[in-house]
Design a protein around this motif. Structure first.
Motif, PDB file in Angstrom:
ATOM      1  N   PHE A   1       0.422  10.358  -8.124  1.00 25.45           N
ATOM      2  CA  PHE A   1       1.321  10.188  -9.264  1.00 25.45           C
ATOM      3  C   PHE A   1       2.170   8.928  -9.092  1.00 25.45           C
ATOM      4  N   VAL A   2       2.774   8.757  -7.930  1.00 24.63           N
ATOM      5  CA  VAL A   2       3.674   7.627  -7.685  1.00 24.63           C
ATOM      6  C   VAL A   2       2.903   6.306  -7.673  1.00 24.63           C
ATOM      7  N   PHE A   3       1.761   6.267  -6.995  1.00 23.51           N
ATOM      8  CA  PHE A   3       0.990   5.021  -6.928  1.00 23.51           C
ATOM      9  C   PHE A   3       0.416   4.625  -8.294  1.00 23.51           C
ATOM     10  N   SER A   4       0.315   5.568  -9.206  1.00 27.73           N
ATOM     11  CA  SER A   4      -0.184   5.252 -10.550  1.00 27.73           C
ATOM     12  C   SER A   4       0.868   4.555 -11.402  1.00 27.73           C
ATOM     13  N   LEU A   5       2.135   4.705 -11.048  1.00 25.62           N
ATOM     14  CA  LEU A   5       3.233   4.237 -11.891  1.00 25.62           C
ATOM     15  C   LEU A   5       3.545   2.754 -11.677  1.00 25.62           C
ATOM     16  N   PRO A   6       4.137   2.131 -12.692  1.00 26.94           N
ATOM     17  CA  PRO A   6       4.696   0.795 -12.477  1.00 26.94           C
ATOM     18  C   PRO A   6       5.761   0.837 -11.378  1.00 26.94           C
ATOM     19  N   ARG A   7       6.002  -0.289 -10.733  1.00 21.83           N
ATOM     20  CA  ARG A   7       6.835  -0.344  -9.545  1.00 21.83           C
ATOM     21  C   ARG A   7       8.201   0.295  -9.730  1.00 21.83           C
ATOM     22  N   ASP A   8       8.921  -0.039 -10.809  1.00 20.39           N
ATOM     23  CA  ASP A   8      10.277   0.489 -10.986  1.00 20.39           C
ATOM     24  C   ASP A   8      10.281   2.006 -11.097  1.00 20.39           C
ATOM     25  N   PHE A   9       9.317   2.552 -11.832  1.00 19.05           N
ATOM     26  CA  PHE A   9       9.241   4.006 -11.971  1.00 19.05           C
ATOM     27  C   PHE A   9       8.874   4.656 -10.644  1.00 19.05           C
ATOM     28  N   ALA A  10       7.969   4.022  -9.892  1.00 16.06           N
ATOM     29  CA  ALA A  10       7.580   4.569  -8.592  1.00 16.06           C
ATOM     30  C   ALA A  10       8.798   4.648  -7.668  1.00 16.06           C
ATOM     31  N   CYS A  11       9.597   3.583  -7.643  1.00 15.69           N
ATOM     32  CA  CYS A  11      10.788   3.583  -6.793  1.00 15.69           C
ATOM     33  C   CYS A  11      11.800   4.621  -7.258  1.00 15.69           C
ATOM     34  N   ASP A  12      11.978   4.731  -8.575  1.00  6.57           N
ATOM     35  CA  ASP A  12      12.910   5.737  -9.085  1.00  6.57           C
ATOM     36  C   ASP A  12      12.493   7.136  -8.635  1.00  6.57           C
TER      37      ASP A  12
END
Length: 303
Positions: free
Chosen positions: A211-222
Motif C-alpha cells: 500500500f505505502v510503496f504504491s503511493l506518491p512520496r508525500d502520501f507514503a511519508c504521511d
C-alpha cells in the motif's frame, strides 16, 4: 255473419303464430365471425396488457439498478483515474518485501516531510486517493459509503450522519491537528476508532508495505507518520492499523514535548480504539492523545 267472424278470428290467430326463425347459413357465419373477433380482441388486449406489464417491470428494474450501475461505473472510472498516480509493483525498490519501517522512511526521505509543519490539510481528493488505493491494493470488498466525508471524520454514531466532536486545522508548532468543535465533558467519548480504524491483514505487514510503496512520496511519508501497530484484543497478533480520515491528525502530548502538551484524551486500554476525555475540554482547544498508549516494536509486524 258468424261464419265470417270465425274466419277472421282464424286469420287473426294465424297471423299471431311466430314466423319460421331458423337462421340462415349466412347469419350463422356472421355470428361465428363476430364471436371469433371478440375472442381475438380479448387475446390481443391481454397480450398488450402483458407487454405493458413487462415494460413497466423492466423500467422498474432499470430504475432500481441505475444508481448501482452509475455508482459502479463512477467507482471504476475513479479507480482508473488514480492508476496513473500510483507506482506499479514492477517499479517498487528491489526486495521491497524485506524493508523495515526505517528503510521505508529513508527510501522516501520522510524526515524532511515530517519536519515540514506547513503541510496543508489533506483534501477530499487526497483522502479518496488513499481510500481507493486501499481498496485496490488491500481489500477489494471495502466500501466507503459513510455519509460524513473524511475531511470531517466519520459517522460518530451508528446510523447518524454526525461527525465526532472535533475538526482539523493547522496547529501552531505542531503542523496539522484536531480541535474540539464544542465543549467536551470529562469522561466523554471523543474518538471512536472502533468505527474509523482499518486493520491491514497479516502479521508481516506485506499489504501495508505494498500500500505505502504504491503511493506518491508525500502520501507514503504521511502514512508512516499516521499509522501504528496494535493488538485489537488480548489474544490477537499485532497488526498495522490506520484510519483514512482526519482522525489520524490527532497529535500526541506528553512530557517529552514540553509544557502545554499534556494529553487530554486517552484510549480506555491498549486494545481499544475509543478515546475518552481525561478532563473538560473547551471548544476550539486542541485535542491531544499519547502515542505511547500503544506499544511500538515494528519488528512485531515485520517492519
Amino acid at each position: 255473419m258468424a261464419a265470417r267472424k270465425r274466419n277472421a278470428s282464424a286469420r287473426s290467430s294465424d297471423s299471431n303464430k311466430p314466423a319460421n326463425t331458423k337462421p340462415s347459413k349466412t347469419s350463422r357465419a356472421t355470428a361465428n365471425q363476430n364471436a371469433q373477433n371478440k375472442h381475438n380482441d380479448a387475446k390481443s388486449t391481454a397480450a398488450t396488457a402483458s407487454r405493458i406489464m413487462n415494460i413497466l417491470v423492466s423500467l422498474f428494474i432499470i430504475a432500481m439498478l441505475n444508481p448501482l450501475l452509475f455508482n459502479g461505473l463512477h467507482q471504476l472510472q475513479s479507480y482508473n483515474n488514480i492508476q496513473h498516480k500510483l507506482t506499479p509493483k514492477r517499479d517498487f525498490p528491489y526486495e521491497w518485501e524485506t524493508y523495515t519501517y526505517n528503510d521505508i522512511r529513508e527510501y522516501f526521505n520522510c524526515r524532511q516531510r515530517s519536519k515540514d509543519l506547513s503541510k496543508p490539510l489533506p483534501t477530499l481528493d487526497d483522502w479518496n486517493l488513499l481510500r481507493q488505493t486501499y481498496t485496490l491494493i488491500v481489500d477489494s470488498a471495502k466500501k466507503w459509503n459513510d455519509p460524513v466525508p473524511p475531511t470531517e471524520g466519520y459517522s460518530f454514531e451508528q446510523g447518524k450522519a454526525v461527525p465526532p466532536p472535533y475538526y482539523a486545522k493547522q496547529s501552531e508548532g505542531k503542523g496539522r491537528g484536531l480541535f474540539a468543535s464544542r465543549d467536551i465533558k470529562k469522561g466523554e467519548l471523543v474518538h471512536n476508532g472502533e468505527i474509523s480504524d482499518i486493520v491491514f491483514p497479516g502479521y508481516d505487514a506485506i499489504k501495508w508495505k505494498e500500500f505505502v510503496f504504491s503511493l506518491p512520496r508525500d502520501f507514503a511519508c504521511d502514512c508512516t507518520d499516521w499509522h501504528w501497530m496494535q493488538m485489537k484484543h488480548k489474544d490477537d497478533d499485532y497488526h498495522m492499523v490506520a484510519a483514512l480520515d482526519i482522525s489520524v491528525l490527532m497529535n500526541s502530548g506528553g512530557e517529552e514535548f514540553g509544557p502545554g502538551r499534556t494529553p487530554n484524551v486517552l484510549p480506555e486500554d491498549k486494545y481499544s480504539g475509543k478515546q475518552f476525555a481525561l478532563r473538560d475540554i473547551v471548544k476550539d482547544e486542541e485535542i491531544l492523545t499519547d502515542y505511547d498508549a500503544y506499544w511500538t516494536d515494528w519488528s512485531e509486524v515485520g517492519l
